[in-house]
Design a protein around this motif. Structure first.
Motif, mmCIF file in Angstrom:
data_model
loop_
_atom_site.group_PDB
_atom_site.id
_atom_site.type_symbol
_atom_site.label_atom_id
_atom_site.label_comp_id
_atom_site.label_asym_id
_atom_site.label_seq_id
_atom_site.Cartn_x
_atom_site.Cartn_y
_atom_site.Cartn_z
ATOM 1 N N ASP A 60 0.826 -1.205 0.000
ATOM 2 C CA ASP A 60 0.000 0.000 0.000
ATOM 3 C C ASP A 60 0.863 1.260 0.000
ATOM 4 O O ASP A 60 0.510 2.263 0.608
ATOM 5 N N GLY A 61 2.016 1.177 -0.678
ATOM 6 C CA GLY A 61 2.816 2.379 -0.875
ATOM 7 C C GLY A 61 4.218 2.325 -0.325
ATOM 8 O O GLY A 61 5.060 3.136 -0.712
ATOM 9 N N TYR A 62 4.499 1.395 0.575
ATOM 10 C CA TYR A 62 5.830 1.289 1.173
ATOM 11 C C TYR A 62 6.432 -0.082 0.907
ATOM 12 O O TYR A 62 5.715 -1.096 0.884
ATOM 13 N N GLU A 63 7.738 -0.114 0.729
ATOM 14 C CA GLU A 63 8.426 -1.370 0.456
ATOM 15 C C GLU A 63 8.811 -2.039 1.788
ATOM 16 O O GLU A 63 9.951 -1.999 2.229
ATOM 17 N N ASP A 64 7.808 -2.677 2.406
ATOM 18 C CA ASP A 64 8.057 -3.357 3.677
ATOM 19 C C ASP A 64 8.035 -4.882 3.529
ATOM 20 O O ASP A 64 7.993 -5.605 4.520
ATOM 21 N N GLN A 65 8.052 -5.354 2.273
ATOM 22 C CA GLN A 65 8.138 -6.784 1.941
ATOM 23 C C GLN A 65 6.909 -7.574 2.388
ATOM 24 O O GLN A 65 6.992 -8.786 2.569
#
Length: 503
Positions: free
Chosen positions: A332-337
């Motif tokens: 949802d917008g962030y590269e948190d894997q």
């Protein structure tokens, strides 16, 4: 002797009736707590099938309370669901959509809201957590009194995240003021153009804890780039990893301070919305990465509240409703894997879609009601909607709703308390179109407006189509076989009922 025995019997009966009468009075005005998760999927907790993340406190609520299998928020996005929850009104009537961080208050102060109704019933009311229903009347001065806001629509106390944690300003607002604000370092916010000289996610990506898409790549605060630009207010800014601890501290203080009289606590968690920044107590505790960690963190928050109620001796006089504002999303917008580390976990359970989607996972929520000694443990398949909580709480507290108030809310108290399985005959679901449910069938109206461009990156089945859709949820809970052409009579009935609801 006979006279003395009669006197003893009278005293005994008076004592018994006194206790009974007191108990009835207490139960007629139970404390009410709404624990409201953010972006939590139907299958994200253990009692709804999750195994990759442990949620013992939520599971405890379910095992000792009533777990619903067909309960819904009203919309597949946050602001519309929250509007319906607090006003008993479908969001489409107010043209409600996801609000920017500097939007004016969506609920007019004169509205007869859920908290205002409970105030009139003698409750002390509070909102602690994510707000995202707008503040003020237009341009907000974050350095002065910020209103109208929660306090003007029925909350005696408010301690809020103004919009979402991925939007500026990254400060709390307590009763209309930013706490810990240094007057010599005033806050300025812009969603139109860059202000100040603080780094952004695009100019200084090396400063980021998590890279983000372009929308989320404006001012960097605490190593996280946000939607919107901000300068000032450094002493007042939150630390993302500490937000749940701060909120839970405020919630526990409110409960403890009002334990002797009826209270209503609306506690909308920031978990598990992006950016997902678990406290060090939970970071790395699941195999699902940050998304799993903040689910575990949220479960701990729930446990802290229920344990407090037990320790204060007020659990048996407190109704808890646990649910969420819309379905799940991984990226949802962030590269948190979240996607790469999902490892077979099914956030939506057996259903399709998720946040933003017209499909079932957009609004079918993990939902639990818990009231020791009043609600018997069990599972309910009743078709029910959060829009009905306002009328149901009115019935619970003996309130008569004024004419025109909560126009879409229906008294479903017996359903929420497990005394009936007769839920709604028809249930509305909102997304970027409208859908109508009955117990078996689901009709999705044709999409008439374009899908937002940013939806293409979400990797969620939207359920949006230019044609009518009809699904048999008993045989096809995943909504994979459109039966519209085979059942024109059902289409006709559901379309007619949808038209009635939207008048």
């Amino acid at each position: 002797m006979e006279q003395r025995n009669k006197y003893r019997i009278i005293l005994l009966l008076a004592g018994l009736f006194g206790l009974s009468g007191g108990d009835v009075v207490a139960q007629s005005k139970p404390n009410i707590i709404l624990l409201y998760a953010d972006d939590l999927g139907y299958g994200d907790v253990g009692c709804y099938g999750a195994s990759a993340v442990k949620t013992p406190n939520i599971d405890r609520l379910a095992s000792r309370g009533l777990r619903f299998t067909d309960a819904h928020c009203t919309a597949a996005t946050c602001t519309p669901s929250r509007l319906s929850l607090l006003t008993g009104t479908y969001a489409f009537r107010k043209k409600a959509a996801i609000l920017p961080g500097d939007a004016p208050l969506l609920i007019q102060p004169e509205t007869h809201t859920l908290p205002r109704m409970l105030q009139q019933a003698g409750y002390t009311t509070a909102v602690i957590g994510k707000w995202h229903l707008g503040l003020g009347n237009g341009v907000i001065n974050w350095n002065d009194n910020i209103g109208p806001g929660p306090n003007e629509i029925g909350f005696d106390y408010s301690f809020i995240i103004p919009a979402t944690t991925d939007r500026v300003p990254t400060v709390f607002v307590e009763n209309g003021r930013v706490p810990n604000l240094d007057p010599s370092d005033p806050i300025a916010v812009s969603y139109a153009a860059m202000i100040g000289d603080e780094p952004t996610g695009l100019s200084d990506p090396q400063l980021l804890k998590q890279r983000a898409d372009t929308q989320h790549s404006n001012t960097i605060i605490n190593g996280i780039s946000r939607i919107g630009f901000m300068t000032g207010g450094k002493r007042a800014r939150w630390v993302d990893e500490e937000i749940p601890m701060v909120l839970n501290g405020k919630a526990k203080d409110f409960i403890t301070g009002h334990k002797d009289k009826p209270f209503f606590l609306y506690y909308p968690f920031p978990n598990i919305h992006v950016p997902r920044t678990p406290n060090r107590k939970f970071a790395g505790t699941t195999t699902l990465g940050a998304r799993g960690d903040v689910i575990a963190e949220m479960d701990w928050l729930v446990g802290e509240i229920t344990h407090l109620l037990d320790s204060l001796g007020i659990a048996k006089n407190t109704l808890i409703v646990f649910s969420s504002d819309n379905g799940p999303v991984l990226d949802d917008g962030y590269e948190d894997q979240a996607g790469q580390l999902n490892n077979g976990h099914k956030p939506a359970g057996i259903f399709s879609g998720g946040k933003y989607s017209a499909l079932e996972a957009g609004t079918r929520m993990s939902t639990i009601t818990y009231w020791p000694g009043t609600i018997r443990p069990g599972v309910s398949a009743a078709l029910c909607s959060q829009v009905d909580l306002m009328a149901s709480f009115a019935a619970l507290t003996g309130q008569q709703l004024p004419a025109g108030a909560a126009p879409d809310s229906r008294n479903a108290l017996d359903v929420w308390l497990g005394k009936s399985v007769q839920g709604r005959k028809y249930l509305l679901e909102e997304s970027y179109t409208l859908a109508l449910r009955d117990k078996r069938w689901k009709y999705i109206a044709p999409q008439t407006t374009p899908t937002p461009d940013w939806m293409k990156n979400k990797k969620i089945a939207t359920g949006l189509a230019p044609v009518e859709q009809l699904y048999d949820l008993q045989k096809d809970p995943g909504e994979t076989h459109n039966l519209a052409s085979q059942h024109p009579e059902i289409i006709k009935t559901l379309k007619a009922e949808l038209k009635k609801l939207t008048l």
